[in-house]
Design an enzyme around this catalytic site. Structure first.
Site, PDB file in Angstrom:
ATOM      1  N   HIS A 149      27.194  -5.564   6.638  1.00 39.67           N
ATOM      2  CA  HIS A 149      27.611  -4.602   7.667  1.00 39.67           C
ATOM      3  C   HIS A 149      28.236  -5.289   8.876  1.00 39.67           C
ATOM      4  CE1 HIS A 149      25.721  -1.598   5.250  1.00 39.67           C
ATOM      5  NE2 HIS A 149      24.599  -2.303   5.243  1.00 39.67           N
ATOM      6  N   HIS A 186      23.430   0.255   9.982  1.00 38.19           N
ATOM      7  CA  HIS A 186      24.732  -0.089   9.399  1.00 38.19           C
ATOM      8  C   HIS A 186      25.855  -0.248  10.416  1.00 38.19           C
ATOM      9  CE1 HIS A 186      23.874   1.250   4.966  1.00 38.19           C
ATOM     10  NE2 HIS A 186      22.946   0.433   5.441  1.00 38.19           N
ATOM     11  N   ASP A 195      25.485  15.713  30.835  1.00 45.05           N
ATOM     12  CA  ASP A 195      26.100  16.754  31.663  1.00 45.05           C
ATOM     13  C   ASP A 195      25.138  17.943  31.667  1.00 45.05           C
ATOM     14  OD1 ASP A 195      26.514  18.213  29.326  1.00 45.05           O
ATOM     15  OD2 ASP A 195      28.684  18.379  29.568  1.00 45.05           O
ATOM     16  N   THR A 237      27.398  19.309  22.867  1.00 45.70           N
ATOM     17  CA  THR A 237      27.491  18.992  21.436  1.00 45.70           C
ATOM     18  C   THR A 237      27.228  17.523  21.121  1.00 45.70           C
ATOM     19  OG1 THR A 237      29.841  18.518  21.687  1.00 45.70           O
ATOM     20  CG2 THR A 237      29.244  20.779  21.047  1.00 45.70           C
ATOM     21  N   CYS A 267      25.343  15.846  25.953  1.00 46.76           N
ATOM     22  CA  CYS A 267      26.143  16.949  26.499  1.00 46.76           C
ATOM     23  C   CYS A 267      25.849  18.167  25.630  1.00 46.76           C
ATOM     24  CB  CYS A 267      27.632  16.586  26.558  1.00 46.76           C
ATOM     25  SG  CYS A 267      28.476  16.366  24.984  1.00 46.76           S
TER      26      CYS A 267
HETATM   27  C1  RB5 Z   1      30.366  21.717  28.597  1.00 44.66           C
HETATM   28  O1  RB5 Z   1      30.486  23.101  28.616  1.00 44.66           O
HETATM   29  C2  RB5 Z   1      30.630  21.178  27.218  1.00 44.66           C
HETATM   30  O2  RB5 Z   1      31.984  21.247  26.936  1.00 44.66           O
HETATM   31  C3  RB5 Z   1      30.129  19.749  27.097  1.00 44.66           C
HETATM   32  O3  RB5 Z   1      28.768  19.728  27.355  1.00 44.66           O
HETATM   33  C4  RB5 Z   1      30.268  19.076  25.749  1.00 44.66           C
HETATM   34  O4  RB5 Z   1      29.730  19.870  24.733  1.00 44.66           O
HETATM   35  C5  RB5 Z   1      31.581  18.561  25.405  1.00 44.66           C
HETATM   36  O5  RB5 Z   1      31.791  17.971  24.340  1.00 44.66           O
END
Ligand code: RB5
Length: 149
Positions: free
Chosen positions: A132, A97, A7, A66, A64
């Site tokens: 595993h 694993h 994203d 995070t 994305c």
């Molecule tokens: C987008 O702002 C953010 O929420 C997305 O990139 C991601 O981190 C969601 O888990």
């Protein structure tokens, strides 16, 4: 073939990883997004995960902000074991694993250099099998509703 997507929060690290794939002549399909305009990460996570689930891609990489949201979405697709990774040890261990088939990373957590390093470890590490395998089979049984643990 590697399926890759992102994203807006992960596009810069996805582009760095694509640079690595190109340099190393690794075939890939980029499912987008392609600009920094705000988009909904489940769309791209689903496309990458579906390509892996159908066997069109051997492994997937999704980025994305995070890495968490895309991992949650990808793990809803049958056969997907998506792992959020932000260090070298976990990049290696989730292949050795967990037999993870989708790598998830966060562009607001790690920089481009780290993302390339983690992707290269992920792509170049094999599943160990052995003890595993049984545990990975249990994950599959949970997914199939046949787990009796
Ligand atoms: C987008 O702002 C953010 O929420 C997305 O990139 C991601 O981190 C969601 O888990």
């Amino acid at each position: 073939m590697i399926a890759i997507g992102c994203d807006h929060g992960g596009i810069h690290i996805k582009n760095a990883v694509i640079g690595y794939l190109k340099e190393n002549h690794i075939e890939y399909h980029d499912f987008g997004c392609y600009t920094e305009e705000s988009v909904d990460y489940p769309v791209y996570a689903y496309q990458v995960a579906s390509a892996v689930s159908k066997g069109e891609a051997e492994l997937g990489i999704i980025c994305c902000g995070t890495g968490i949201g895309v991992s949650m979405a990808a793990n809803k697709v049958k056969g997907i074991r998506a792992a959020v990774v932000c260090d070298e040890f976990c990049a290696e261990m989730t292949r050795r694993h967990n037999n993870a088939n989708v790598l998830c990373m966060g562009g607001r957590v790690i920089d481009e250099e780290k993302a390339v390093k983690l992707a290269s470890i992920f792509l170049n590490t094999e599943f160990e099998g052995g003890r595993h395998q049984k545990r990975v089979d249990m994950i599959t049984a949970i997914e199939n509703g046949s787990f009796e643990g």
